[in-house]
Design a protein around this motif. Structure first.
Motif, PDB file in Angstrom:
ATOM      1  N   PHE A  65      32.452  37.512 -16.639  1.00 55.23           N
ATOM      2  CA  PHE A  65      31.456  36.628 -16.038  1.00 55.23           C
ATOM      3  C   PHE A  65      30.413  37.359 -15.204  1.00 55.23           C
ATOM      4  CE2 PHE A  65      34.946  33.573 -16.719  1.00 55.23           C
ATOM      5  CZ  PHE A  65      34.252  32.641 -17.474  1.00 55.23           C
ATOM      6  N   TYR A  70      30.392  43.072 -10.946  1.00 54.15           N
ATOM      7  CA  TYR A  70      31.215  42.092 -10.221  1.00 54.15           C
ATOM      8  C   TYR A  70      32.030  42.782  -9.135  1.00 54.15           C
ATOM      9  CZ  TYR A  70      36.261  42.597 -11.044  1.00 54.15           C
ATOM     10  OH  TYR A  70      37.577  43.008 -10.981  1.00 54.15           O
ATOM     11  N   ALA A 236      26.029  33.936 -11.906  1.00 55.83           N
ATOM     12  CA  ALA A 236      27.094  34.614 -12.651  1.00 55.83           C
ATOM     13  C   ALA A 236      28.022  35.363 -11.697  1.00 55.83           C
ATOM     14  CB  ALA A 236      26.476  35.570 -13.666  1.00 55.83           C
ATOM     15  N   THR A 239      30.529  33.107  -9.940  1.00 55.51           N
ATOM     16  CA  THR A 239      31.648  32.786 -10.824  1.00 55.51           C
ATOM     17  C   THR A 239      32.605  33.967 -10.903  1.00 55.51           C
ATOM     18  OG1 THR A 239      30.229  31.340 -12.161  1.00 55.51           O
ATOM     19  CG2 THR A 239      32.316  32.049 -13.142  1.00 55.51           C
ATOM     20  N   LEU A 242      35.356  34.846  -8.196  1.00 57.18           N
ATOM     21  CA  LEU A 242      36.656  34.182  -8.173  1.00 57.18           C
ATOM     22  C   LEU A 242      37.774  35.162  -8.487  1.00 57.18           C
ATOM     23  CD1 LEU A 242      34.798  31.695  -8.114  1.00 57.18           C
ATOM     24  CD2 LEU A 242      36.339  30.592  -9.740  1.00 57.18           C
ATOM     25  N   SER A 401      43.855  27.393 -10.649  1.00 58.64           N
ATOM     26  CA  SER A 401      42.623  27.602  -9.885  1.00 58.64           C
ATOM     27  C   SER A 401      42.593  26.691  -8.664  1.00 58.64           C
ATOM     28  CB  SER A 401      41.402  27.322 -10.774  1.00 58.64           C
ATOM     29  OG  SER A 401      41.382  28.186 -11.891  1.00 58.64           O
ATOM     30  N   ASN A 457      32.654  27.249  -3.561  1.00 61.30           N
ATOM     31  CA  ASN A 457      32.453  28.113  -4.726  1.00 61.30           C
ATOM     32  C   ASN A 457      33.632  28.017  -5.692  1.00 61.30           C
ATOM     33  OD1 ASN A 457      31.180  30.146  -6.327  1.00 61.30           O
ATOM     34  ND2 ASN A 457      32.489  31.702  -5.397  1.00 61.30           N
ATOM     35  N   TRP A 460      33.558  24.500  -7.462  1.00 58.65           N
ATOM     36  CA  TRP A 460      32.361  24.095  -8.182  1.00 58.65           C
ATOM     37  C   TRP A 460      32.706  23.770  -9.646  1.00 58.65           C
ATOM     38  CZ3 TRP A 460      28.281  22.788  -5.521  1.00 58.65           C
ATOM     39  CH2 TRP A 460      27.080  22.539  -6.192  1.00 58.65           C
ATOM     40  N   ARG A 462      32.423  24.226 -12.767  1.00 59.70           N
ATOM     41  CA  ARG A 462      31.929  25.087 -13.847  1.00 59.70           C
ATOM     42  C   ARG A 462      32.744  24.837 -15.120  1.00 59.70           C
ATOM     43  NH1 ARG A 462      32.499  28.503  -9.277  1.00 59.70           N
ATOM     44  NH2 ARG A 462      30.534  29.433  -8.555  1.00 59.70           N
ATOM     45  N   GLU A 464      32.968  26.808 -17.627  1.00 61.02           N
ATOM     46  CA  GLU A 464      33.613  28.056 -18.053  1.00 61.02           C
ATOM     47  C   GLU A 464      34.898  28.340 -17.288  1.00 61.02           C
ATOM     48  OE1 GLU A 464      29.962  29.357 -15.518  1.00 61.02           O
ATOM     49  OE2 GLU A 464      30.603  27.684 -16.782  1.00 61.02           O
ATOM     50  N   VAL A 465      35.085  27.709 -16.136  1.00 58.85           N
ATOM     51  CA  VAL A 465      36.303  27.904 -15.348  1.00 58.85           C
ATOM     52  C   VAL A 465      37.293  26.761 -15.578  1.00 58.85           C
ATOM     53  CG1 VAL A 465      37.251  28.101 -13.007  1.00 58.85           C
ATOM     54  CG2 VAL A 465      35.091  29.233 -13.577  1.00 58.85           C
TER      55      VAL A 465
END
Length: 525
Positions: A65, A70, A236, A239, A242, A401, A457, A460, A462, A464-465
């Motif tokens: 991500f 990152y 990005a 994300t 995380l 998560s 955060n 959120w 998302r 993709e998560v």
């Protein structure tokens, strides 16, 4: 016995009495056996964070991500969590008690806030136990295909079903060890942490010897992610962060063992800081050198297999497999520490009659001097949660998560009322022990702001998560708000209408002063 030995024994006895009096000031009589030293408490905190477990489990997520850049989320999360840890150090010095998050939230914010903080933390801990146990699946089959007991790994649910099998075996082992007493758990945990630290340092050295590119190349490589999106790469990066936020928590475990530690009001704050700082330094170097050493920085396997691929590709199969076996040890002791923390939390809440069947959950085994029933309950619930993963791995990833979010929220239920006390001039650190002094207010404020920002955060919605594969469902994408709302509001409703009318230290656990008055001694600070 020499005069020196007599003097040493006398000091130890006096210190033990002082520790017991500090517990008595909170209204509890000493029941758990004090056997843990400095390294034991440090090991408990660092094994919960578990550098090797977290980095090997989530490296792929961060790269996929956020690209190699990152990595910057690692120091960002460390600074934020350091603010929280410093607040916890002051609390650990003043209130060295089992189930630290619950008791701290109760002391800072009152019984209702305390119950909610303990409930959120306890629920999250049981899910976290299952999530960490699943890490066996991403490591053992990489060592040898023999560990893929269910199918050959190519079937739709082969990996998920095998993960449940391996995870169940690990949780059963952890339950037995924790039930047999804190001394056995601490010995295994400390040995495992020692191996993990040696392996982590060795891995840093080995990766450093295979560096093929400079840090400037790695730390600015974003893979072009975020282009065309509203927030660009920043979105990005949030994300990808995380991957670091999912690792750097649990340092409060060192204080949760306060009733089983020697001189916990001094040792617990040190253990909290040492565990967090050591995890940051060692984990950060592993991630950085892995990105600098991997032969192909654009390899697809970096965002699918992750750090396991880097180790095997860079160091070769023999050395790589030795490192992966050390990761297996790290996962094992991480599960031990997570369950140990959960046991103390459940015991602390049950001792206050704040859980159903509190009398049974708070009972301490006269033989093993540990709460056996919570160990069994947490182990059974952990296995049941694992079973969800067999046919619904996406739902399980959502719940996992959310568990991390609940831990961040539980931390907020400590730092926020603590900040309110500071603003009202009602907070006083323990005299002669860890204190933030004049920096207490800004650090506490930063801890609250950080907790709020990272909770948002993490939660959120998302896709993709929370809905990465398969059909899109609103309840998955908004799962953080839905699940946390159900657990928080549903649990608190039960407490408000049922349990709060029964709350109060159980008679069998209540401190009785030596004077026979039944009143605990006044707190020292």
């Amino acid at each position: 016995m020499s005069v020196h030995d007599d003097s040493k024994s006398s000091r130890a006895s006096a210190q033990g009495q002082e520790d017991d009096d500090a517990l008595g000031a909170l209204g509890y009589k000493p029941e758990l056996k004090r056997t843990l030293g400095n390294f034991h408490t440090f090991a408990a905190g660092i094994s919960y964070i578990s550098i090797l477990t977290g980095t090997f489990q989530l490296f792929y997520f961060g790269v996929s991500f956020g690209g190699p850049a990152y990595w910057w989320s690692w120091p960002m999360v460390f600074v934020g969590q350091l603010m929280v840890a410093l607040c916890f150090c002051e609390l650990a010095a003043r209130y060295p008690v089992a189930g630290s998050i619950y008791n701290w939230a109760k002391t800072m914010g009152g019984p209702h806030v305390g119950w909610l903080g303990g409930w959120m933390m306890m629920t999250a801990t049981m899910v976290t136990l299952s999530a960490v146990a699943l890490a066996y699946q991403i490591t053992l089959p990489q060592i040898d295909s023999w560990f893929q007991f269910v199918g050959d790994g190519s079937g739709k649910n082969d990996a998920a079903a095998n993960a449940v099998l391996l995870g169940t075996v690990l949780i059963l082992f952890s339950t037995l060890v924790n039930a047999f007493g804190v001394k056995l758990m601490a010995r295994i945990n400390s040995a495992g942490v020692f191996i993990e630290l040696v392996a982590a340092v060795a891995l840093i050295i080995l990766l450093a010897a295979h560096i093929t590119r400079g840090p400037s190349t790695v730390l600015t490589d974003t893979y072009g992610l975020g282009e065309g999106q509203t927030l660009g790469y920043f979105g990005a990066f949030l994300t990808a962060s995380l991957a670091s936020a999912y690792v750097m928590y649990g340092f409060d475990t060192a204080s949760s063992l306060g009733e089983e530690s020697h001189d916990p009001s001094r040792n617990a704050p040190r253990a909290i800081l040492r565990a967090l700082v050591a995890s940051f330094l060692i984990g950060g170097l592993i991630l950085l050198f892995a990105l600098m050493a991997v032969p192909d920085i654009n390899a697809e396997e970096l965002s699918t297999i992750g750090l396991q691929y880097v180790v095997l590709e860079t160091l070769g199969s023999t050395i790589g497999e030795i490192v992966l076996w050390c990761v297996v040890i790290a996962i094992t002791v991480c599960v031990l520490a997570v369950q140990a923390a959960g046991i103390r939390l459940m015991f602390a809440m049950a001792r206050d009659n704040n859980l159903p069947a509190g009398t049974h959950l708070a009972k301490v085994s006269p033989r093993f001097k540990t709460p056996v029933v919570p160990a069994v309950v947490i182990g059974v619930v952990g296995v049941l949660i694992l079973v969800i993963n067999v046919n619904q791995p996406q739902i399980f990833s959502v719940i996992t998560s959310i568990a991390i979010i609940m831990i961040y929220v539980a931390y907020l239920l400590v730092t926020t009322p603590m900040l309110i006390k500071r603003l009202r001039g009602k907070w006083t650190p323990a005299e002669g022990k860890f204190s933030l002094g004049r920096f207490g207010l800004p650090i506490n404020a930063l801890a609250v702001l950080w907790g709020l920002a990272m909770s948002i955060n993490l939660a959120w919605p998302r896709a993709e998560v929370y809905n990465a594969t398969g059909p899109q469902h609103w309840y998955l994408r908004w799962g953080a708000f839905v699940f946390v709302g159900i657990v928080g509001l549903g649990g608190f409703a039960y407490y408000w209408f049922v349990q709060r009318h029964r709350t109060g230290v159980l008679e069998s656990h209540r401190y009785v002063a030596s004077t026979g008055t039944g009143e605990p001694p006044a707190p020292s600070a």
